[in-house]
Scaffold this motif. Structure first.
Motif, PDB file in Angstrom:
ATOM      1  N   PHE A  63       2.659 -37.679 -31.093  1.00 35.41           N
ATOM      2  CA  PHE A  63       3.363 -38.571 -30.175  1.00 35.41           C
ATOM      3  C   PHE A  63       4.840 -38.211 -30.100  1.00 35.41           C
ATOM      4  CE2 PHE A  63       3.841 -43.160 -28.670  1.00 35.41           C
ATOM      5  CZ  PHE A  63       3.051 -42.954 -27.540  1.00 35.41           C
ATOM      6  N   ALA A  64       5.477 -38.028 -31.266  1.00 28.95           N
ATOM      7  CA  ALA A  64       6.911 -37.744 -31.313  1.00 28.95           C
ATOM      8  C   ALA A  64       7.229 -36.368 -30.736  1.00 28.95           C
ATOM      9  CB  ALA A  64       7.421 -37.843 -32.745  1.00 28.95           C
ATOM     10  N   ALA A  65       6.460 -35.355 -31.132  1.00 28.60           N
ATOM     11  CA  ALA A  65       6.749 -33.991 -30.685  1.00 28.60           C
ATOM     12  C   ALA A  65       6.568 -33.852 -29.181  1.00 28.60           C
ATOM     13  CB  ALA A  65       5.858 -32.997 -31.430  1.00 28.60           C
ATOM     14  N   LYS A  66       5.484 -34.395 -28.670  1.00 31.97           N
ATOM     15  CA  LYS A  66       5.231 -34.268 -27.235  1.00 31.97           C
ATOM     16  C   LYS A  66       6.239 -35.074 -26.417  1.00 31.97           C
ATOM     17  CE  LYS A  66       1.965 -31.394 -27.678  1.00 31.97           C
ATOM     18  NZ  LYS A  66       2.237 -29.959 -27.348  1.00 31.97           N
ATOM     19  N   TRP A  67       6.644 -36.227 -26.944  1.00 29.98           N
ATOM     20  CA  TRP A  67       7.644 -37.008 -26.224  1.00 29.98           C
ATOM     21  C   TRP A  67       8.982 -36.283 -26.198  1.00 29.98           C
ATOM     22  CZ3 TRP A  67      12.303 -39.461 -27.235  1.00 29.98           C
ATOM     23  CH2 TRP A  67      12.741 -40.375 -26.252  1.00 29.98           C
ATOM     24  N   LEU A  68       9.352 -35.669 -27.306  1.00 28.05           N
ATOM     25  CA  LEU A  68      10.605 -34.917 -27.343  1.00 28.05           C
ATOM     26  C   LEU A  68      10.555 -33.727 -26.392  1.00 28.05           C
ATOM     27  CD1 LEU A  68      11.395 -35.132 -31.148  1.00 28.05           C
ATOM     28  CD2 LEU A  68      12.887 -35.925 -29.301  1.00 28.05           C
ATOM     29  N   GLU A  69       9.394 -33.080 -26.283  1.00 27.62           N
ATOM     30  CA  GLU A  69       9.246 -32.017 -25.287  1.00 27.62           C
ATOM     31  C   GLU A  69       9.443 -32.587 -23.880  1.00 27.62           C
ATOM     32  OE1 GLU A  69       5.490 -30.064 -25.702  1.00 27.62           O
ATOM     33  OE2 GLU A  69       5.840 -29.520 -27.794  1.00 27.62           O
ATOM     34  N   TRP A  70       8.970 -33.785 -23.665  1.00 25.80           N
ATOM     35  CA  TRP A  70       9.049 -34.442 -22.359  1.00 25.80           C
ATOM     36  C   TRP A  70      10.494 -34.727 -21.951  1.00 25.80           C
ATOM     37  CZ3 TRP A  70       5.707 -35.767 -18.489  1.00 25.80           C
ATOM     38  CH2 TRP A  70       6.068 -36.792 -17.624  1.00 25.80           C
ATOM     39  N   VAL A  71      11.327 -35.117 -22.914  1.00 21.03           N
ATOM     40  CA  VAL A  71      12.698 -35.528 -22.596  1.00 21.03           C
ATOM     41  C   VAL A  71      13.736 -34.452 -22.935  1.00 21.03           C
ATOM     42  CG1 VAL A  71      12.136 -37.963 -22.950  1.00 21.03           C
ATOM     43  CG2 VAL A  71      13.090 -36.642 -24.855  1.00 21.03           C
ATOM     44  N   ALA A  72      13.315 -33.304 -23.451  1.00 22.68           N
ATOM     45  CA  ALA A  72      14.266 -32.282 -23.888  1.00 22.68           C
ATOM     46  C   ALA A  72      15.052 -31.696 -22.715  1.00 22.68           C
ATOM     47  CB  ALA A  72      13.542 -31.166 -24.621  1.00 22.68           C
ATOM     48  N   GLU A  73      16.326 -31.460 -22.959  1.00 22.34           N
ATOM     49  CA  GLU A  73      17.161 -30.764 -21.990  1.00 22.34           C
ATOM     50  C   GLU A  73      16.722 -29.301 -21.904  1.00 22.34           C
ATOM     51  OE1 GLU A  73      19.403 -31.654 -19.961  1.00 22.34           O
ATOM     52  OE2 GLU A  73      20.565 -33.374 -20.673  1.00 22.34           O
ATOM     53  N   PRO A  74      16.905 -28.647 -20.763  1.00 24.03           N
ATOM     54  CA  PRO A  74      16.646 -27.208 -20.678  1.00 24.03           C
ATOM     55  C   PRO A  74      17.444 -26.469 -21.752  1.00 24.03           C
ATOM     56  CG  PRO A  74      17.021 -28.122 -18.497  1.00 24.03           C
ATOM     57  CD  PRO A  74      17.348 -29.215 -19.470  1.00 24.03           C
ATOM     58  N   GLY A  75      16.818 -25.547 -22.423  1.00 23.53           N
ATOM     59  CA  GLY A  75      17.484 -24.802 -23.479  1.00 23.53           C
ATOM     60  C   GLY A  75      17.279 -25.393 -24.860  1.00 23.53           C
ATOM     61  N   THR A  76      16.649 -26.574 -24.922  1.00 28.34           N
ATOM     62  CA  THR A  76      16.338 -27.187 -26.213  1.00 28.34           C
ATOM     63  C   THR A  76      14.936 -26.776 -26.648  1.00 28.34           C
ATOM     64  OG1 THR A  76      17.726 -29.125 -25.797  1.00 28.34           O
ATOM     65  CG2 THR A  76      16.005 -29.362 -27.455  1.00 28.34           C
ATOM     66  N   THR A  77      14.799 -26.336 -27.886  1.00 24.62           N
ATOM     67  CA  THR A  77      13.497 -25.972 -28.437  1.00 24.62           C
ATOM     68  C   THR A  77      12.974 -27.102 -29.311  1.00 24.62           C
ATOM     69  OG1 THR A  77      14.046 -23.607 -28.473  1.00 24.62           O
ATOM     70  CG2 THR A  77      12.254 -24.339 -29.914  1.00 24.62           C
ATOM     71  N   VAL A  78      11.736 -27.511 -29.076  1.00 23.08           N
ATOM     72  CA  VAL A  78      11.086 -28.515 -29.914  1.00 23.08           C
ATOM     73  C   VAL A  78       9.991 -27.821 -30.714  1.00 23.08           C
ATOM     74  CG1 VAL A  78       9.769 -30.668 -29.986  1.00 23.08           C
ATOM     75  CG2 VAL A  78      11.571 -30.360 -28.267  1.00 23.08           C
TER      76      VAL A  78
END
Length: 271
Positions: A63-78
């Motif tokens: 849940f946390a990892a996929k949500w962070l991928e969803w809201v990540a700025e371009p150039g951010t690696t999750v």
């Protein structure tokens, strides 16, 4: 796998002494010797723009990892810590300077869920191994919980309001707070995204998908009840007590925590 790596069950096969400095050295040496040739490597190429989610299984990692991928700025690696669920990876990434999100969940529900996922909810021996692994993981991870790079996230908070993650100062510039309000869109996407993933929306190794999915499923309630009764049985009282102590210990370390009340300092740093 060398006997030295059999003290604890997955995901703690890389833990031997429970002293992170020693275990990190042993793990690196065994890796160089070829003892772990297929182990995934979690590496932060640019730690300043890397977010890693590393928790014990069944604690809200997906849940946390996929949500962070969803809201990540371009150039951010999750980095999705589910590749290893390794406490040692938590230490390595924290030391490198990445932002590390650590979902935590109390031992009874965590271990019961893991027993159901592994189709071992009726096995006393599997319950004992799981509790010992849980204890080892939390004991090993606790020393890595230190500001400013680590956020401990209560499972209840993850399942109540994920948008609070954006209030962690370390994520400033790495995520888009305005996207956090689109939770229904995220949930719809996540259901579709996981639908054809083995071990999530599809069966794996003979275990039905509903037992393994990271999303809630009423079809496994009776199995969770059986696993919970097993974990809380008198014969496992010693192992459960140790797991509870390890869970409490991680909250005694200085650091930052996300609860249902928000993101705040906790442990010794808050006194």
């Amino acid at each position: 796998m060398p006997a030295i790596r059999r003290r604890f069950a997955y995901p703690c096969a890389d833990l031997v002494t429970l002293h992170p400095g020693i275990d990190l050295t042993l793990d690196a040496a065994l890796h160089r010797l070829g003892a772990t040739p297929h182990r995934p490597v979690l590496e932060a190429v640019d730690p300043s723009r890397t977010i890693a989610v590393i928790g014990f299984p069944r604690s809200g990692n997906t849940f946390a990892a996929k949500w962070l991928e969803w809201v990540a700025e371009p150039g951010t690696t999750v980095l999705d810590g589910r590749l290893t669920h390794s406490a040692l990876d938590g230490h390595r990434l924290t030391k490198a300077g990445a932002a590390v999100v650590v979902p935590v969940r109390e031992p009874i529900t965590t271990c019961a869920s893991w027993l159901v996922r592994s189709d071992a909810y009726g096995s006393h021996e599997a319950a004992r191994r799981t509790l010992r692994s849980y204890t080892a993981w939390y004991r090993a991870m606790a020393p890595a919980v230190r500001p400013p790079n680590v956020l401990v996230v209560d499972f209840e908070a993850l399942t109540t309001d994920l948008s609070m993650l954006t209030h962690w100062q370390r994520l400033e510039g790495l995520v888009r707070p305005e996207t956090a309000s689109s939770l229904p869109d995220f949930l719809e996407w996540l259901v579709v995204h996981l639908s054809d993933v083995p071990g999530q929306g599809m069966p794996e190794a003979g275990v039905p998908a509903h037992q393994m999915s990271s999303l809630p499923n009423d079809d496994r309630l009776s199995m969770n009840e059986l696993a919970t009764r097993l974990i809380t049985s008198p014969s496992l009282a010693k192992e459960l007590a140790a797991a509870k102590v390890a869970f409490d210990r991680i909250h005694e370390c200085p650091g930052t925590r996300m609860t249902t009340e928000g993101v705040h300092a906790f442990g010794r740093s808050a006194r």
